[in-house]
Design an enzyme around this catalytic site. Structure first.
Site, PDB file in Angstrom:
ATOM      1  N   LEU A  59       0.890  -1.104   0.042  1.00  0.00           N
ATOM      2  CA  LEU A  59       0.088  -0.080   0.039  1.00  0.00           C
ATOM      3  C   LEU A  59       0.869   1.253  -0.002  1.00  0.00           C
ATOM      4  O   LEU A  59       0.949   2.141   0.898  1.00  0.00           O
ATOM      5  CB  LEU A  59      -0.949   0.021   1.115  1.00  0.00           C
ATOM      6  N   GLY A  60       1.899   1.176  -1.019  1.00  0.00           N
ATOM      7  CA  GLY A  60       2.502   2.683  -1.246  1.00  0.00           C
ATOM      8  C   GLY A  60       1.820   3.638  -2.152  1.00  0.00           C
ATOM      9  O   GLY A  60       0.349   3.472  -2.096  1.00  0.00           O
ATOM     10  N   SER A  61       2.516   4.321  -2.835  1.00  0.00           N
ATOM     11  CA  SER A  61       1.725   5.378  -3.651  1.00  0.00           C
ATOM     12  C   SER A  61       0.869   4.780  -4.751  1.00  0.00           C
ATOM     13  O   SER A  61      -0.564   5.231  -4.798  1.00  0.00           O
ATOM     14  CB  SER A  61       2.877   6.309  -4.423  1.00  0.00           C
ATOM     15  N   ILE A  62       1.198   3.382  -5.390  1.00  0.00           N
ATOM     16  CA  ILE A  62       0.342   3.091  -6.232  1.00  0.00           C
ATOM     17  C   ILE A  62      -0.647   2.304  -5.684  1.00  0.00           C
ATOM     18  O   ILE A  62      -1.860   2.520  -5.964  1.00  0.00           O
ATOM     19  CB  ILE A  62       1.176   1.923  -7.074  1.00  0.00           C
ATOM     20  N   SER A  87       0.889  -5.240   3.810  1.00  0.00           N
ATOM     21  CA  SER A  87       2.135  -4.469   3.543  1.00  0.00           C
ATOM     22  C   SER A  87       3.133  -4.758   4.891  1.00  0.00           C
ATOM     23  O   SER A  87       2.431  -5.726   5.664  1.00  0.00           O
ATOM     24  CB  SER A  87       1.986  -3.013   3.524  1.00  0.00           C
ATOM     25  N   GLY A 147       3.165  -4.576 -10.562  1.00  0.00           N
ATOM     26  CA  GLY A 147       4.379  -4.529  -9.829  1.00  0.00           C
ATOM     27  C   GLY A 147       5.488  -4.782 -10.671  1.00  0.00           C
ATOM     28  O   GLY A 147       5.851  -4.113 -11.592  1.00  0.00           O
ATOM     29  N   ARG A 148       5.973  -5.936 -10.386  1.00  0.00           N
ATOM     30  CA  ARG A 148       7.125  -6.673 -11.000  1.00  0.00           C
ATOM     31  C   ARG A 148       6.692  -8.095 -11.208  1.00  0.00           C
ATOM     32  O   ARG A 148       6.340  -8.696 -10.210  1.00  0.00           O
ATOM     33  CB  ARG A 148       8.603  -6.502 -10.461  1.00  0.00           C
ATOM     34  N   GLU A 176      10.710 -10.710 -18.457  1.00  0.00           N
ATOM     35  CA  GLU A 176      10.396 -10.069 -19.577  1.00  0.00           C
ATOM     36  C   GLU A 176      11.606  -9.943 -20.530  1.00  0.00           C
ATOM     37  O   GLU A 176      12.779 -10.015 -20.275  1.00  0.00           O
ATOM     38  CB  GLU A 176      10.236  -8.483 -19.128  1.00  0.00           C
ATOM     39  N   HIS A 186       3.900  -4.303 -19.958  1.00  0.00           N
ATOM     40  CA  HIS A 186       4.656  -3.534 -18.978  1.00  0.00           C
ATOM     41  C   HIS A 186       4.273  -2.170 -19.311  1.00  0.00           C
ATOM     42  O   HIS A 186       5.431  -1.160 -19.418  1.00  0.00           O
ATOM     43  CB  HIS A 186       6.115  -4.022 -18.891  1.00  0.00           C
TER      44      HIS A 186
HETATM   45  O1  LIG Z   1       7.600  -0.172 -14.128  1.00  0.00           O
HETATM   46  C1  LIG Z   1       7.375   0.996 -14.082  1.00  0.00           C
HETATM   47  C2  LIG Z   1       7.905   1.672 -13.045  1.00  0.00           C
HETATM   48  O2  LIG Z   1       8.584   1.092 -12.009  1.00  0.00           O
HETATM   49  O3  LIG Z   1       7.686   2.793 -12.732  1.00  0.00           O
END
Ligand SMILES: O=CC(=O)O
Length: 344
Positions: A159-162, A181, A238-239, A268, A286
């Protein structure tokens, strides 16, 4: 004004716009466009490795200890992404290199992508789009009823900015938002789960948006997927390595989870072939953080940040320094004390 060499690793999304706007300031050393080893590549450009003081990088190419070892004068590393998992942060810290990321600048874009993927998986927009295009005009169009997003229990991992932006959007859809989190957040109205399996057990969908670190790698494993259950949906903005992709593919193929919306992948640009045949899976390249608008702002901030860095005197020591959090404009800098960014 003397042109400064700027090493560009990976292919940052702001290229080539940034290059066009700033070619009067920098010699862009686009390592991403060459297959040569770095030193040979620099030799073809007649650039001494010791003249490179700044690197602009992107997750498509890792900034490793080996690369940093070739470039003794680097004092500044800038990434146009929120994630910094492609940068060897401990080595940068050891060398006293300042690392700057675009931080939360594109958080709203990434959150929009997360909601878009979730809606697409639930309502089968992409799958139905493919079917409708193949339909013969004289035949009735059939469809299966979608589960409604409103009222769903959605768990946010990170639960950060995104994650915060995702939560805001889900609230507008009348979803019941909960989260996991590293630490419980004060003043957040959503239910907190310290354990991801417990979160998954109590959710209809999971949205993954935490940074990739040693602790969060495969945070979504088979146990979590089984806890989410056969109607559960996973969205990852995220990743890729946050999810055990092999297990994800297995669970999707076996119907052990309900669907997935993926903007990122474990290796990727490779996307597992098995996913192409699945109508309950939506794939995206992505692209979450890259709207035209955020690209323009990123260009401006990267230009300002590089300018501020090059306006200072060249570094004469490679001893670690205490990073100044707000020295460069409008960016989030690394915390000075830890080796890896904490996930929010
Ligand atoms: O993948 C995109 C970012 O980390 O901003």
């Amino acid at each position: 004004m003397e042109l400064q060499p700027l090493l560009v690793l990976g292919l940052p999304s702001i290229f080539p716009a940034f290059e066009t706007l700033n070619s009067h300031k920098y010699i862009f050393l686009k390592a991403f466009s060459s297959k040569l080893p770095l030193l040979q590549f620099l030799a073809t450009k007649n650039v001494a490795p010791s003249s490179i003081r700044a690197i602009l990088c992107d997750p498509r190419q890792a900034l490793t200890v080996d690369i940093l070892g070739l470039l003794p004068a680097v004092g500044f590393v800038l990434t146009t992404t929120a994630g910094m998992d492609h940068i060897d942060l401990s080595e940068c810290r050891r060398r006293g290199i300042q690392v700057v990321s675009i931080g939360s600048l594109a958080a709203d874009d990434v959150a929009d992508m997360a909601i878009g993927l979730l809606i697409d998986v639930l309502y089968k927009i992409s799958a139905n789009n493919r079917r409708v295009r193949k339909c013969v005009a004289s035949k009735p169009l059939n469809f299966t009823m979608a589960p409604k997003l409103g009222g769903k229990r959605v768990g946010i991992i990170g639960l950060g900015s995104i994650g915060g932006e995702v939560g805001k959007r889900l609230e507008a859809f009348d979803c019941k938002v909960m989260y996991h989190s590293r630490n419980e957040k004060p003043f957040v109205p959503y239910h907190y789960y310290s354990n991801v399996v417990d979160l998954a057990t109590n959710c209809d969908a999971l949205v993954v948006c935490c940074p990739l670190t040693k602790q969060t790698r495969h945070i979504l494993n088979r146990e979590v997927m089984l806890a989410l259950g056969k109607d559960g949906v996973i969205v990852n903005v995220g990743r890729g390595p946050l999810i055990d992709e092999k297990e994800l593919v297995h669970c999707l193929v076996q119907g052990e989870i309900g669907g997935a919306g993926l903007d990122v992948f474990e290796n990727e640009p490779r996307v597992p072939n098995e996913l192409f045949a699945l109508d309950n899976v939506v794939l995206s390249p992505h692209a979450g953080a890259h709207t035209k608008e955020s690209c323009q702002v990123k260009c401006e901030l990267v230009a300002a940040s590089l300018e501020a860095f090059f306006a200072t005197k060249p570094r004469i020591s490679v001893q670690p320094v205490i990073e100044e959090r707000h020295f460069y404009p409008s960016f989030e800098c690394l915390p000075a004390s830890s080796g890896e960014p904490a996930y929010a």
